[in-house]
Design a protein around this motif. Structure first.
Motif, short mmCIF file in Angstrom:
data_model
loop_
_atom_site.label_atom_id
_atom_site.label_comp_id
_atom_site.label_asym_id
_atom_site.label_seq_id
_atom_site.Cartn_x
_atom_site.Cartn_y
_atom_site.Cartn_z
N UNK A 68 0.87 -1.18 0.00
CA UNK A 68 0.00 0.00 0.00
C UNK A 68 0.91 1.23 0.00
N UNK A 69 0.74 2.15 -0.97
CA UNK A 69 1.64 3.30 -1.02
C UNK A 69 1.43 4.24 0.16
N UNK A 70 2.49 4.94 0.51
CA UNK A 70 2.41 5.98 1.53
C UNK A 70 1.88 7.25 0.87
N UNK A 71 0.77 7.77 1.35
CA UNK A 71 0.10 8.91 0.71
C UNK A 71 0.47 10.21 1.41
N UNK A 72 1.23 11.05 0.72
CA UNK A 72 1.58 12.37 1.24
C UNK A 72 2.16 13.20 0.10
N UNK A 73 2.17 14.52 0.20
CA UNK A 73 2.79 15.35 -0.84
C UNK A 73 4.28 15.03 -1.00
N UNK A 74 4.80 15.30 -2.18
CA UNK A 74 6.18 14.94 -2.49
C UNK A 74 7.17 15.50 -1.47
N UNK A 122 -2.47 11.04 -15.17
CA UNK A 122 -1.63 12.07 -14.55
C UNK A 122 -0.77 11.50 -13.44
N UNK A 123 -0.67 10.18 -13.41
CA UNK A 123 0.11 9.56 -12.35
C UNK A 123 -0.69 9.51 -11.06
N UNK A 124 0.01 9.55 -9.96
CA UNK A 124 -0.62 9.52 -8.64
C UNK A 124 0.23 10.38 -7.73
N UNK A 125 0.06 11.71 -7.80
CA UNK A 125 1.03 12.63 -7.18
C UNK A 125 1.16 12.54 -5.67
N UNK A 126 0.17 11.95 -4.99
CA UNK A 126 0.27 11.83 -3.54
C UNK A 126 0.89 10.51 -3.09
N UNK A 127 1.13 9.61 -4.05
CA UNK A 127 1.57 8.26 -3.66
C UNK A 127 3.03 7.98 -4.01
N UNK A 128 3.84 9.01 -4.04
CA UNK A 128 5.26 8.82 -4.26
C UNK A 128 5.57 8.15 -5.58
N UNK A 129 6.34 7.05 -5.52
CA UNK A 129 6.76 6.37 -6.75
C UNK A 129 5.79 5.33 -7.25
N UNK A 130 4.56 5.31 -6.74
CA UNK A 130 3.59 4.25 -7.08
C UNK A 130 3.35 4.14 -8.59
#
Length: 211
Positions: A68-74, A122-130
């Motif tokens: 599960x990705x870690x969700x936070x701003x870059x 657009x990717x997943x900007x809150x999920x780091x390298x996911x």
């Protein structure tokens, strides 16, 4: 599907469990691989993957395991949190694709690896390298498909959109304020009905569409 051996890596929850249930309902002999599955072990361990495939010889191998990705701003990520899915999801895909070819699985077998539709938009900007990790999974599955063609093994990537009732889906929906997505059962049924051959498919509207 009847009389077919199916191995689902990550089959105790989410999409993996839905695929395992759908395969059983279709008459397949299903083996679930997970840390607490019918066959317990670390999906990222190469020796473990080799052992499972040698013992069970699946006609269909489905790889859904991942973190599960870690969700936070870059700016709030560390490299460790940013690379969570590179170290888990990409490695797991690599390990099982490699194991399937090195054994090898029997001609006519198929390997389906789950990626994510996040890589296409657009990717997943809150999920780091996911999203980047999932793009790499599709890329290396394509590499494997080319190498496995002479072995008669098909390699396929499936890219679902955000799906409710999964660890990743629930986390992403909360982060992005999303409320809707395909059901686990719909994705699982579509996966088991994919036509023969290698390739990549994305969930679009109500069905899987070839890329």
């Amino acid at each position: 599907m009847e009389e077919n051996n199916v191995v689902v890596v990550g089959g105790t929850r989410g999409l993996g469990r839905a695929v395992a249930d759908a395969a059983r309902e279709a008459g397949a002999r299903v083996t679930v691989v997970a840390r607490s599955g019918e066959v317990a072990g670390d999906a990222a361990d190469e020796a473990f993957a080799d052992k499972v495939l040698a013992e069970h010889r699946p006609g269909l191998l489905v790889v859904t395991a991942g973190a599960v990705p870690v969700m936070r701003p870059l700016a709030e990520h560390t490299w460790e949190t940013f690379s969570t899915n590179w170290n888990a999801d990409v490695r797991i895909a690599f390990v099982w694709l490699r194991a399937a070819m090195r054994l090898p699985l029997a001609p006519g077998s198929r390997v389906i690896v789950f990626g994510s539709a996040a890589e296409l938009h657009s990717g997943s900007p809150l999920s780091g390298g996911y999203a980047g990790a999932k793009a790499t999974i599709r890329m290396i599955t394509g590499y494997a498909a080319t190498e496995a063609k002479e072995l008669g093994i098909a390699m396929t990537t499936v890219l679902p959109t955000i799906t409710p009732n999964t660890g990743v889906g629930a986390t992403a929906m909360a982060a992005y304020g999303r409320k809707n997505g395909p059901t686990l059962e719909a994705v699982a049924t579509a996966v088991l009905a994919l036509p023969a051959g290698s390739g990549a498919y994305v969930w679009e509207a109500t069905a899987l569409r070839p890329l």
